[in-house]
Scaffold this active site. Structure first.
Site, short mmCIF file in Angstrom:
data_model
loop_
_atom_site.label_atom_id
_atom_site.label_comp_id
_atom_site.label_asym_id
_atom_site.label_seq_id
_atom_site.Cartn_x
_atom_site.Cartn_y
_atom_site.Cartn_z
N VAL A 183 0.84 -1.20 0.00
CA VAL A 183 0.00 0.00 0.00
C VAL A 183 0.88 1.25 0.00
CG1 VAL A 183 -1.64 1.37 1.37
CG2 VAL A 183 -2.05 -1.08 1.00
N ALA B 170 2.44 1.71 -3.40
CA ALA B 170 1.45 2.16 -4.38
C ALA B 170 1.02 3.60 -4.14
CB ALA B 170 0.23 1.24 -4.35
N GLU B 171 0.90 3.97 -2.88
CA GLU B 171 0.41 5.31 -2.54
C GLU B 171 1.44 6.41 -2.81
OE1 GLU B 171 -2.48 6.46 -1.71
OE2 GLU B 171 -3.59 4.62 -1.32
N SER B 172 2.67 6.18 -2.40
CA SER B 172 3.65 7.29 -2.46
C SER B 172 5.01 6.90 -3.01
CB SER B 172 3.85 7.86 -1.05
OG SER B 172 4.56 6.91 -0.25
#
Length: 184
Positions: A57, A60-62
């Protein structure tokens, strides 16, 4: 004599090629592995959520950029909206500090807690991931629609392309983290 010499040359070339091939594979393996770091391990391990999922996560997010900010206002490694961070802080009795949302350890702690909250709220992991991206309320509305959910508990179709791609990306990253780091 000439034949024996040629055989030796062929064997030496084959051995050198094999060594070179193995070296290239190892370099590739470690280069790819370095693209999947595991920072803030103590915070991730304390979260009671699968390490590979938390890291997937965050990637994928940052892409693990602590100071990341989205156009929508999400902040930090796990791209938390301030209102979401404040909500999870109240729920988990963690002091909320807006100015700390760009701190990696704090953001991972809150993002992991929010991810755990969503995993507990939704029976299906993909649905929880969709909620992490699109919002819990949005996903609850999707679950009410028969063309998106056959049971009202899990999504059979995600109507937002961005969210559908996000879920696929997290799952891909998770498999890579599992390949590199899971001992099973």
């Amino acid at each position: 004599m000439e034949r024996t010499k040629n055989k030796k040359i062929i064997l030496i070339c084959a051995a050198a090629t094999t060594v070179l091939l193995i070296a290239c594979m190892l370099i590739g393996y470690f280069t790819l592995k370095s693209a999947y770091p595991r920072p803030y391990r103590s915070e991730v391990q304390a979260s009671q959520v699968s390490e590979s999922l938390v890291y997937a996560v965050a990637k994928a997010e940052s892409g693990f950029r602590e100071g990341a900010e989205s156009g929508a206002g999400a902040i930090g490694l796990m791209q938390l909206m301030p209102a979401t961070a404040e909500f999870i802080c109240r729920k988990e009795r963690i002091p909320f500090a807006f100015e700390r949302l760009k701190e990696g350890a704090y953001n991972i702690r809150l993002g992991s807690a929010y991810l755990k909250y969503l995993l507990n709220r939704f029976e299906n992991e993909d649905t929880a991931l969709a909620a992490y991206n699109a919002g819990e309320g949005t996903v609850r509305e999707w679950l009410k629609r028969e063309e998106l959910s056959c049971d009202g508990k899990s999504l059979t179709h995600i109507p937002f392309e961005e969210t559908e791609n996000y879920v696929k990306k997290v799952k891909k990253f998770r498999k890579i983290y599992q390949f590199f780091y899971d001992k099973t």
